[in-house]
Motif scaffolding. Structure first.
Motif, PDB file in Angstrom:
ATOM      1  N   UNK A  81      76.947  52.281  57.532  1.00 46.95           N
ATOM      2  CA  UNK A  81      76.223  51.185  58.229  1.00 46.95           C
ATOM      3  C   UNK A  81      76.494  52.122  59.771  1.00 46.95           C
ATOM      4  N   UNK A  82      75.183  51.965  60.149  1.00 46.23           N
ATOM      5  CA  UNK A  82      75.009  52.618  61.476  1.00 46.23           C
ATOM      6  C   UNK A  82      75.486  51.723  62.751  1.00 46.23           C
ATOM      7  N   UNK A  83      76.355  52.020  63.751  1.00 44.67           N
ATOM      8  CA  UNK A  83      76.605  51.344  64.831  1.00 44.67           C
ATOM      9  C   UNK A  83      75.371  50.688  65.685  1.00 44.67           C
ATOM     10  N   UNK A  84      75.250  49.490  65.841  1.00 43.69           N
ATOM     11  CA  UNK A  84      74.271  48.791  66.184  1.00 43.69           C
ATOM     12  C   UNK A  84      73.886  49.022  67.672  1.00 43.69           C
ATOM     13  N   UNK A  85      72.475  48.751  67.810  1.00 47.03           N
ATOM     14  CA  UNK A  85      71.908  48.822  68.981  1.00 47.03           C
ATOM     15  C   UNK A  85      71.841  47.247  69.713  1.00 47.03           C
ATOM     16  N   UNK A  86      71.792  46.823  70.797  1.00 48.58           N
ATOM     17  CA  UNK A  86      71.395  45.436  71.178  1.00 48.58           C
ATOM     18  C   UNK A  86      70.399  45.219  72.303  1.00 48.58           C
ATOM     19  N   UNK A  87      69.797  43.878  72.019  1.00 49.90           N
ATOM     20  CA  UNK A  87      68.829  43.427  72.846  1.00 49.90           C
ATOM     21  C   UNK A  87      67.531  44.405  72.738  1.00 49.90           C
ATOM     22  N   UNK A  88      67.091  44.759  71.831  1.00 50.23           N
ATOM     23  CA  UNK A  88      66.135  45.640  71.408  1.00 50.23           C
ATOM     24  C   UNK A  88      66.242  47.108  71.435  1.00 50.23           C
ATOM     25  N   UNK A  89      67.405  47.377  71.781  1.00 45.89           N
ATOM     26  CA  UNK A  89      67.892  48.869  71.465  1.00 45.89           C
ATOM     27  C   UNK A  89      68.048  49.513  70.112  1.00 45.89           C
ATOM     28  N   UNK A  90      67.927  50.674  69.948  1.00 47.71           N
ATOM     29  CA  UNK A  90      68.162  51.173  68.796  1.00 47.71           C
ATOM     30  C   UNK A  90      69.362  51.489  68.310  1.00 47.71           C
ATOM     31  N   UNK A  91      69.499  51.408  66.799  1.00 52.74           N
ATOM     32  CA  UNK A  91      70.896  51.648  66.125  1.00 52.74           C
ATOM     33  C   UNK A  91      71.029  53.143  66.516  1.00 52.74           C
ATOM     34  N   UNK A  92      72.048  53.680  65.647  1.00 50.87           N
ATOM     35  CA  UNK A  92      72.632  54.830  65.876  1.00 50.87           C
ATOM     36  C   UNK A  92      72.477  55.783  64.627  1.00 50.87           C
ATOM     37  N   UNK A  93      72.531  57.152  64.748  1.00 48.82           N
ATOM     38  CA  UNK A  93      72.682  57.931  63.603  1.00 48.82           C
ATOM     39  C   UNK A  93      73.955  57.960  63.067  1.00 48.82           C
ATOM     40  N   UNK A  94      74.274  57.562  61.733  1.00 46.96           N
ATOM     41  CA  UNK A  94      75.498  57.542  60.991  1.00 46.96           C
ATOM     42  C   UNK A  94      76.127  58.895  61.071  1.00 46.96           C
ATOM     43  N   UNK A  95      77.672  58.891  61.018  1.00 47.50           N
ATOM     44  CA  UNK A  95      78.277  60.095  61.075  1.00 47.50           C
ATOM     45  C   UNK A  95      78.105  60.872  59.647  1.00 47.50           C
ATOM     46  N   UNK A  96      78.594  61.902  59.546  1.00 48.19           N
ATOM     47  CA  UNK A  96      78.675  62.737  58.433  1.00 48.19           C
ATOM     48  C   UNK A  96      79.730  63.639  58.403  1.00 48.19           C
ATOM     49  N   UNK A  97      80.365  63.795  57.194  1.00 47.04           N
ATOM     50  CA  UNK A  97      81.369  64.552  56.807  1.00 47.04           C
ATOM     51  C   UNK A  97      81.112  65.629  55.868  1.00 47.04           C
ATOM     52  N   UNK A  98      80.803  66.853  56.116  1.00 48.35           N
ATOM     53  CA  UNK A  98      79.929  67.780  55.322  1.00 48.35           C
ATOM     54  C   UNK A  98      81.139  68.950  54.724  1.00 48.35           C
ATOM     55  N   UNK A  99      81.161  69.432  53.612  1.00 48.46           N
ATOM     56  CA  UNK A  99      82.003  70.560  53.143  1.00 48.46           C
ATOM     57  C   UNK A  99      80.896  71.569  53.106  1.00 48.46           C
ATOM     58  N   UNK A 100      80.878  72.826  54.010  1.00 44.22           N
ATOM     59  CA  UNK A 100      79.929  73.625  53.559  1.00 44.22           C
ATOM     60  C   UNK A 100      80.683  75.023  52.754  1.00 44.22           C
ATOM     61  N   UNK A 101      80.472  75.464  51.879  1.00 41.46           N
ATOM     62  CA  UNK A 101      81.083  76.307  50.924  1.00 41.46           C
ATOM     63  C   UNK A 101      80.794  77.866  51.464  1.00 41.46           C
ATOM     64  N   UNK A 102      81.555  78.644  51.091  1.00 38.61           N
ATOM     65  CA  UNK A 102      81.474  80.132  51.514  1.00 38.61           C
ATOM     66  C   UNK A 102      79.943  80.494  50.759  1.00 38.61           C
ATOM     67  N   UNK A 103      79.724  79.672  49.555  1.00 36.63           N
ATOM     68  CA  UNK A 103      78.447  80.291  49.225  1.00 36.63           C
ATOM     69  C   UNK A 103      77.117  79.580  49.726  1.00 36.63           C
ATOM     70  N   UNK A 104      77.271  78.807  50.614  1.00 36.82           N
ATOM     71  CA  UNK A 104      76.310  78.114  51.247  1.00 36.82           C
ATOM     72  C   UNK A 104      75.922  76.581  50.832  1.00 36.82           C
ATOM     73  N   UNK A 105      76.430  76.327  49.645  1.00 37.83           N
ATOM     74  CA  UNK A 105      76.318  75.045  49.312  1.00 37.83           C
ATOM     75  C   UNK A 105      76.880  73.924  50.235  1.00 37.83           C
ATOM     76  N   UNK A 106      76.001  72.883  50.697  1.00 36.20           N
ATOM     77  CA  UNK A 106      76.652  71.915  51.670  1.00 36.20           C
ATOM     78  C   UNK A 106      76.720  70.666  50.934  1.00 36.20           C
ATOM     79  N   UNK A 107      77.813  69.800  51.051  1.00 40.06           N
ATOM     80  CA  UNK A 107      78.175  68.775  50.192  1.00 40.06           C
ATOM     81  C   UNK A 107      78.582  67.559  51.171  1.00 40.06           C
ATOM     82  N   UNK A 108      78.151  66.421  51.066  1.00 41.13           N
ATOM     83  CA  UNK A 108      78.670  65.383  51.817  1.00 41.13           C
ATOM     84  C   UNK A 108      79.696  64.684  51.098  1.00 41.13           C
TER      85      UNK A 108
END
Length: 220
Positions: A159-186
């Motif tokens: 759930x994104x942090x809210x904007x107010x009075x017509x302002x935009x909401x925010x991009x959510x955070x992400x926690x990513x595991x980037x493996x040695x082989x290049x695979x990225x998992x949220x």
């Protein structure tokens, strides 16, 4: 008092907090709880500020990261974006509301602990747009040169942090595991995982919400 003064106990004296028993903020002594001072507190501030329409939401958590093994342990909190208000832009890459922590300098971190800090930067464009711009979150990417267990306790990954009075909401955070082989998992907002040699943990924290609608001038 008619002018700005430092926060003190007298400012809070006229305020009464009514918190029902056995609610989220007043659980029984048999309830399983965690993160009250670093996560729940942040979301309570979001609720209060929105109720009074004071400003847009900030990142809404403290991105608690721990890592270690049987020989040591390390804990840090990671900054994000601050919400914008009626007359100000939100700050980039700061802690807000309920914290007084500072992060370890990169040189000290790498000297004292078995990790490499691959990136620590602002997460450009993660703050909400508006008449006043929300602050950007940060990117923090860590690689251990030996197997370590890393754990993250964070919010605002769905759930994104809210904007107010017509302002935009925010991009959510992400926690990513980037493996040695290049695979990225949220790995989600709350996770404990063992990183192998060559793996990296990439944490992208939320920004702050924007405030006010953006006006567009129409050319004749």
């Amino acid at each position: 008092v008619g002018r700005d003064i430092p926060l003190n106990q007298g400012c809070l004296a006229p305020i009464t907090f009514i918190i029902p028993r056995f609610s989220l903020l007043s659980p029984s002594n048999k309830s399983a709880v965690v993160g009250g001072n670093v996560t729940t507190s942040q979301r309570v501030v979001d609720v209060v500020l929105r109720a009074f329409k004071a400003c847009a939401a900030s990142q809404g958590c403290m991105n608690n990261l721990t890592f270690g093994d049987k020989t040591f342990g390390y804990y840090e909190t990671i900054a994000g974006g601050a919400g914008a208000g009626p007359s100000w832009n939100g700050r980039d890459g700061v802690h807000t509301h309920c914290t007084n922590t500072r992060i370890t300098d990169p040189e000290i971190l790498e000297r004292r602990y078995p990790v490499l800090l691959r990136e620590f930067s602002l997460r450009k464009g993660s703050g909400g747009k508006g008449q006043f711009q929300g602050g950007d979150g940060v990117v923090r990417e860590i690689e251990p040169p030996r197997p370590l267990v890393m754990s993250i306790l964070s919010e605002r990954r769905v759930f994104r942090p809210y904007g107010l009075n017509g302002g935009d909401d925010v991009r959510c955070g992400r926690n990513l595991l980037v493996s040695k082989g290049g695979l990225t998992v949220n790995i989600g907002g709350k996770c404990s995982i063992e990183l192998k040699i060559g793996d990296r943990l990439r944490i992208e924290t939320p920004g702050g919400g924007g405030y006010g609608s953006i006006s567009h001038d129409i050319e004749d």
